[in-house]
Scaffold this active site. Structure first.
Site, mmCIF file in Angstrom:
data_model
loop_
_atom_site.group_PDB
_atom_site.id
_atom_site.type_symbol
_atom_site.label_atom_id
_atom_site.label_comp_id
_atom_site.label_asym_id
_atom_site.label_seq_id
_atom_site.Cartn_x
_atom_site.Cartn_y
_atom_site.Cartn_z
ATOM 1 N N ARG A 87 0.849 -1.205 0.000
ATOM 2 C CA ARG A 87 0.000 0.000 0.000
ATOM 3 C C ARG A 87 0.881 1.252 0.000
ATOM 4 O O ARG A 87 0.518 2.271 -0.588
ATOM 5 C CB ARG A 87 -0.936 -0.015 1.203
ATOM 6 C CG ARG A 87 -2.016 -1.112 1.109
ATOM 7 C CD ARG A 87 -2.848 -1.126 2.361
ATOM 8 N NE ARG A 87 -3.848 -2.177 2.414
ATOM 9 C CZ ARG A 87 -3.601 -3.428 2.760
ATOM 10 N NH1 ARG A 87 -2.373 -3.819 3.048
ATOM 11 N NH2 ARG A 87 -4.576 -4.320 2.808
ATOM 12 N N ASP A 150 -11.219 -4.555 7.466
ATOM 13 C CA ASP A 150 -10.461 -5.502 8.301
ATOM 14 C C ASP A 150 -11.385 -6.186 9.314
ATOM 15 O O ASP A 150 -11.216 -7.368 9.632
ATOM 16 C CB ASP A 150 -9.326 -4.765 9.028
ATOM 17 C CG ASP A 150 -8.396 -4.073 8.048
ATOM 18 O OD1 ASP A 150 -8.097 -4.668 6.997
ATOM 19 O OD2 ASP A 150 -7.984 -2.932 8.319
ATOM 20 N N HIS A 177 -3.946 0.149 8.762
ATOM 21 C CA HIS A 177 -4.550 -0.635 7.680
ATOM 22 C C HIS A 177 -3.480 -1.022 6.652
ATOM 23 O O HIS A 177 -3.455 -0.514 5.542
ATOM 24 C CB HIS A 177 -5.698 0.144 7.023
ATOM 25 C CG HIS A 177 -6.283 -0.595 5.856
ATOM 26 N ND1 HIS A 177 -7.001 -1.764 6.002
ATOM 27 C CD2 HIS A 177 -6.222 -0.357 4.527
ATOM 28 C CE1 HIS A 177 -7.351 -2.202 4.819
ATOM 29 N NE2 HIS A 177 -6.886 -1.369 3.892
ATOM 30 N N MET A 228 -15.109 -3.795 -0.081
ATOM 31 C CA MET A 228 -14.774 -2.473 0.462
ATOM 32 C C MET A 228 -15.979 -1.543 0.409
ATOM 33 O O MET A 228 -16.224 -0.764 1.336
ATOM 34 C CB MET A 228 -13.601 -1.865 -0.316
ATOM 35 C CG MET A 228 -13.193 -0.504 0.198
ATOM 36 S SD MET A 228 -12.722 -0.543 1.946
ATOM 37 C CE MET A 228 -13.763 0.730 2.622
#
Ligand code: NAD
Ligand code: LMR
Length: 326
Positions: A87, A150, A177, A228
């Site tokens: 990420r 999560d 995250h 998501m």
């Protein structure tokens, strides 16, 4: 009235989250913004027979108009990962995108709740905070890093190995995250569900690297979008419930100055010297209203927290420097 804007509405997350928000009957105004493809998405979503009014905005010249009067701004704008990327590899592109969008929030709707989905969340949330501070409009209670996915994954992955575990039961996930900064608190569940140490380790790893499973399966076509969108719309629903006076809580990556109990809770589990950390947040009409009751970390999780603190510290520093050094 509940007015929600989605910035990055034509993307992989943006489209399904716009759909789910259109289905939320508490939302009265839904503003969709992107730099491409937005009129088509807006026209499509606007035909759904719920009461909210949908308006579409495209391009930087329409951003402020999109944001005027908005109470909740959801930001999934930015590039997703491809296999082999972390990420943090998205920072170079997404940091600037988030900075510019939040600058517009600061100018057009400074009191809005800002829900940041764009990665790397550990850095993009501090970026948003710094931009709002620079503009003199920062309220740490109102800025959230959306880590709900999560939590969603945790519930589902536990259910995969213990069918008696209800998928609707929330699991506490703290930290950040990304990879080893994601810390699911499984100690007390392990006792309740009779999970072996190996099972806890495997679950922890799967939750930490759940995003990679999707990136790999999509094979270059992006990262999680549908799950998501579900997670993001759940977060927004909780926020709306809180605004309307109904009890709500969600784990979220927040500024530890948002509430005295946030810093206290963090310090209690050995988290010091960080501005941001994800905790189970009690939500109220002004956003962060305290820390919700939650499972306490056990000895194994205490070790994970130590590792996470180091990584999050450097993610925060990168985000902060990005805004302050410009
Ligand atoms: P995507 O490429 O499908 O969509 C991104 C959208 O953002 C595109 O429509 C693009 O046009 C738009 N965009 C780019 N620059 C913009 C700008 N300046 N203003 C407005 N819109 C802009 O990507 P995606 O799959 O929807 O993922 C979006 C982001 O969400 C990524 O950074 C991804 O890593 C992140 N993500 C976060 C989580 C989480 O749990 N927080 C989960 C999944 C994905
Ligand atoms: C996720 O957890 O699915 C997202 O953060 C996207 C990613 O890059 O894995």
């Amino acid at each position: 009235m509940v007015a929600v804007a989605v910035l990055g509405a034509a993307g992989g997350i943006g489209q399904p989250i716009s759909l789910l928000l259109k289905l939320n009957t508490e939302i009265t105004k839904l503003h969709l913004y992107d730099i491409v493809r937005c009129p088509g998405v807006g026209a499509d979503v606007s035909h759904i027979n719920t009461d909210s009014e949908v308006k579409t905005f495209q391009g930087a010249t329409q951003l402020k108009e999109c944001l005027e009067g908005m109470q909740i701004v959801v930001i999934p704008a930015g590039v997703p990962r491809k296999p082999g990327m972390t990420r943090d590899d998205l920072f170079n592109i997404n940091a600037g995108i988030v900075r510019d969008l939040v600058q517009a929030v600061a100018e057009a709707c400074p009191k809005a709740f800002v829900c940041i989905i764009s990665n790397p969340v550990n850095s993009t949330v501090p970026i948003a905070a710094e931009v709002l501070k620079k503009n003199g409009v920062y309220d740490p209670r109102r800025v959230f890093g959306v880590t709900t996915l999560d939590v969603v994954r945790s519930s589902r992955f536990i259910r995969d190995i213990r069918p008696e575990f209800s998928c609707s039961r929330s699991v506490t996930v703290i930290g950040g995250h990304s990879g080893n900064t994601i810390i699911p608190i499984l100690s007390s569940l392990a006792a309740e569900l009779n999970l072996s140490t190996e099972e806890v380790d495997a679950l922890t790893h799967r939750i930490q690297f759940g995003g990679d499973e999707v990136v790999k399966a999509k094979n270059g076509e992006g990262s999680a979008t549908l799950s998501m969108a579900y997670a993001g719309s759940r977060f927004v629903s909780s926020l709306i419930a809180a605004v309307k006076g109904r009890p709500a809580s969600e784990c979220s990556y927040i500024d530890l100055d948002a509430h005295p109990s946030a810093a206290e809770s963090a310090a209690h589990i050995g988290v010091t010297g960080l501005s941001h950390f994800s905790l189970p947040v009690a939500l109220g009409p002004d956003g962060v209203d305290g820390i919700a009751p939650h499972d306490k970390p056990g000895a194994r999780e205490a070790e994970l927290i130590k590792e996470a603190v180091v990584a999050i510290k450097s993610n925060i520093a990168a985000g902060t420097a990005f805004v302050l050094n410009k």
